[in-house]
Design an enzyme around this catalytic site. Sequence first.
Site, mmCIF file in Angstrom:
data_model
loop_
_atom_site.group_PDB
_atom_site.id
_atom_site.type_symbol
_atom_site.label_atom_id
_atom_site.label_comp_id
_atom_site.label_asym_id
_atom_site.label_seq_id
_atom_site.Cartn_x
_atom_site.Cartn_y
_atom_site.Cartn_z
ATOM 1 N N ASP A 38 51.860 -29.558 -42.100
ATOM 2 C CA ASP A 38 53.192 -29.585 -41.481
ATOM 3 C C ASP A 38 54.066 -28.619 -42.263
ATOM 4 O OD1 ASP A 38 55.653 -29.997 -40.482
ATOM 5 O OD2 ASP A 38 55.558 -32.188 -40.536
ATOM 6 N N ASP B 281 41.061 34.256 -28.816
ATOM 7 C CA ASP B 281 42.101 33.226 -28.796
ATOM 8 C C ASP B 281 43.179 33.604 -27.785
ATOM 9 O OD1 ASP B 281 44.286 31.324 -30.035
ATOM 10 O OD2 ASP B 281 42.463 30.812 -31.121
ATOM 11 N N ASP B 282 44.350 33.045 -27.933
ATOM 12 C CA ASP B 282 45.469 33.202 -27.000
ATOM 13 C C ASP B 282 45.755 34.687 -26.709
ATOM 14 O OD1 ASP B 282 47.665 32.655 -25.501
ATOM 15 O OD2 ASP B 282 48.792 31.651 -27.080
ATOM 16 N N ARG C 299 57.768 25.059 -27.705
ATOM 17 C CA ARG C 299 57.122 26.369 -27.710
ATOM 18 C C ARG C 299 57.337 27.077 -26.361
ATOM 19 N NH1 ARG C 299 50.971 28.575 -28.802
ATOM 20 N NH2 ARG C 299 51.573 30.122 -30.320
ATOM 21 N N LYS D 150 37.987 26.713 -26.732
ATOM 22 C CA LYS D 150 38.956 26.052 -27.627
ATOM 23 C C LYS D 150 40.084 25.529 -26.748
ATOM 24 C CE LYS D 150 42.131 27.241 -31.450
ATOM 25 N NZ LYS D 150 42.567 28.368 -32.292
ATOM 26 N N TRP D 151 40.234 24.210 -26.707
ATOM 27 C CA TRP D 151 41.174 23.544 -25.782
ATOM 28 C C TRP D 151 42.425 23.156 -26.567
ATOM 29 C CZ3 TRP D 151 40.159 21.866 -20.565
ATOM 30 C CH2 TRP D 151 41.147 21.050 -20.016
ATOM 31 N N ASP D 152 43.499 23.884 -26.322
ATOM 32 C CA ASP D 152 44.718 23.698 -27.132
ATOM 33 C C ASP D 152 45.753 22.856 -26.397
ATOM 34 O OD1 ASP D 152 46.370 24.049 -29.320
ATOM 35 O OD2 ASP D 152 46.154 26.225 -29.363
ATOM 36 N N ASN E 209 50.017 22.353 -27.215
ATOM 37 C CA ASN E 209 50.970 22.758 -28.242
ATOM 38 C C ASN E 209 52.381 22.194 -28.152
ATOM 39 O OD1 ASN E 209 49.672 24.493 -30.184
ATOM 40 N ND2 ASN E 209 49.215 25.842 -28.488
ATOM 41 N N CYS F 290 42.097 21.235 -30.122
ATOM 42 C CA CYS F 290 43.120 21.840 -30.965
ATOM 43 C C CYS F 290 44.459 21.365 -30.414
ATOM 44 C CB CYS F 290 43.022 23.367 -30.864
ATOM 45 S SG CYS F 290 44.265 24.244 -31.829
ATOM 46 N N ASP G 57 46.466 24.322 -38.463
ATOM 47 C CA ASP G 57 46.797 25.748 -38.442
ATOM 48 C C ASP G 57 46.954 26.289 -39.851
ATOM 49 O OD1 ASP G 57 46.670 26.260 -35.778
ATOM 50 O OD2 ASP G 57 48.810 26.073 -35.385
#
Length: 730
Positions: A52, A368-369, A445, A478-480, A482, A526, A548
């Site tokens: 209790d 890349d980009d 961004r 590469k699958w980003d 951001n 990513c 990064d």
Amino acid sequence: MPISFDESTRVFTLNTRSTTYQMLADSYGFLLHLYYGRRSDGFMAYLVTYADRSGMCGCPYDVNDRTYSLDVLPQEYPFQGAGDMRSPLLVVRDESGAFGCDLRYDGYEIRPGKYALPGLPAVYSDDEADGAETLMVRLRDARLGLVVELLYGVMPELDVITRAAVIRNEGTGRITVDRAQTACLDFVNGDFDVISFHGRHAMERIPDRHRVGHGTFSVGSRRGMSSNQYSPVMLLCDHDATESTGRAWGMNFVYSGGFEAEVTGEQFDQTRMQMGLSDDRFSYPLEPGEQLVAPEVIMTYSSEGIERVSQNFHRCIRTRVCRGIWRDAARPVLINSWEAFYFDFTGECLVKLAERAASLGIEMLVMDDGWFSTRRDDLRALGDWTVNEGKLGGTLAELVDRVNALGVKFGIWVEPEMVSEDSELYREHPDWVLAVPGKGPVLGRDQLVLDLSREEVRDNLFEQLCRVLDQANIEYVKWDYNRSIVDTYSRASSDQGKVLYDYMLGLYDLLERLVERYPKILFEGCSAGGGRFDAGMLYYMPQIWTSDNTDAVNRLKIQYGTSFGFPSSAMGAHVSACPNEINGRSVPLTTRGITAMQGAAFGYELDLMKLPERACEHIRRQVKRFHEIEPIVREGLLYRLDSPQTDAICAWEYVTEDGSQAVVSAVRLEVEGYGVANYVVPRGLTPGASYRDLDSGVVYPADALMDMGMPLPVRLEANAAVMYRFERVD
Ligand code: GLA
């Protein structure tokens, strides 16, 4: 059998190789948590105390029994409405808006194999090899017609127990789920520390260790992604636990969106650890017949220190979360164009880079980009996945063929979940983004997030991506991702409280379609570096760009923190140029190489054309060295020997499971004066055996090595590194 139910006591027992988990369906029909610890026989109901504890402890369920209160008792699935005023896993409202439910035990099933979750990533089992079993415990609220199926996946050999929950409306009115966390562990005693992982862009997953006091310690993400700021991994351990001593528990969320992980020290000095979906912008209505799945949490326990928790996570994620042909394969050593050229490249530059890469033994070029539509900076063109043939000086197939002719594979960067305002896709479909009508969107961004909860958006992306991937021999993607999700309104959703969760279901659906269609492509995740480094993404792609930040000294901390929850096979780690772009630091190429070799997804991220021949020769040797140690790094047991947070050296070790080979790496972070010898003390070698250093030929006794260690070169400079390869002398 891993799972058993004792009818007389109504105790469920879940056994793995070295752990036992127990719960009790008590006489009131509540599910009490009894035990998660070292493997043990017997019933642990004796651990729970009934007394209790005055009227402050919530409502008694039996007026004659004031010793029973859910505000105090350890629970398996605490929900709002039962009198437990601690942090619940589940909060629901009925159609009138009234909060609360009353879930009682309503039966169970034990099934062979590990459950799968509809539309969500989860640990899977190879039924024959794993001996896995599933326990489903059903709870029911008779008033609401609410059913919760608690799922437990027992992976005996991995020492892992997973949890998930299916929340279903079997009633006649709408039920709204305002909170749907997955798992908790209630501890009736103990003096604990909590270990969590914080950070920011370019400095992710830094471990933080706090003593658990009274009150709640909580980390999480409200960003629509697991985030650069906090990692969906949490450990609880004895206050005095070390890497190799003491008890430790771990939770690892198999989900890539918002989350919350908490540890609470409560009024009776008991502790609750819990993990699951974030409540942020979450309010999920279930019409009759509808259900919601609380994503999976991987749990593990070690009585031999913290590193065993990590090793268990590593094995589980590497072999039973990651899938596909790359799961158990050596990943190609790659050169990525980003830090070499940023947006400023042509097809010719890439071919030159590939030529030089080939001469150094590097196996893949990643563009890349910057390769698509009008993308010449980060202000435009996301959403328009058409090859900029002008920039590349020809078709993608021509470029890839030229690179392939050099013996180099070709990979490509994409960021499909995003759209730039300056893009054809946005001009055509401005309603396809997550944006609140009448409110100016918050840009990140300079981009907006596409509404992946909508099928037509996913179909469009799928088609655009297939068109790119089908036109050339692309072997890596590469699958980003951001930015965070701020504006949360889907024009297609019936309820905005569903959007963040449905977005993730949409993403997983798109990824599943892609990995099914392109089983041979190696996908790498990513998200502004390591912003979506979680077991959810690893179900679709076996590796993730860790950060990064490619400065080796910063990376030691980032990779050290990452290693608590994730295997080296998942860690993308590259050698980059000095002075480093982010912090201006210069460290020797040897150190950059040894540090990057902590990840089995190893590569380079610099303009190889600018390197003098001496550096090229060094890289040639580095790539060779990487191949020599790669299987040990990818599949070996990791030992964190010294911490980059507190020690003068940072040292780590991989040992093959049979103990026959080991790789010990160390970076000397601090040198005070001269003449000091730093010793590195390996673990996990075979006791009684001897090991040969494959480079020097010197033979060391394992026991002495593991007791007193071995000295690093006394004159090793600050930020210099060494690597030792040991082979057991049988
Ligand atoms: C993100 C990634 C980088 C790079 C850039 C390209 O920041 O983390 O590695 O791909 O995007 O825009």
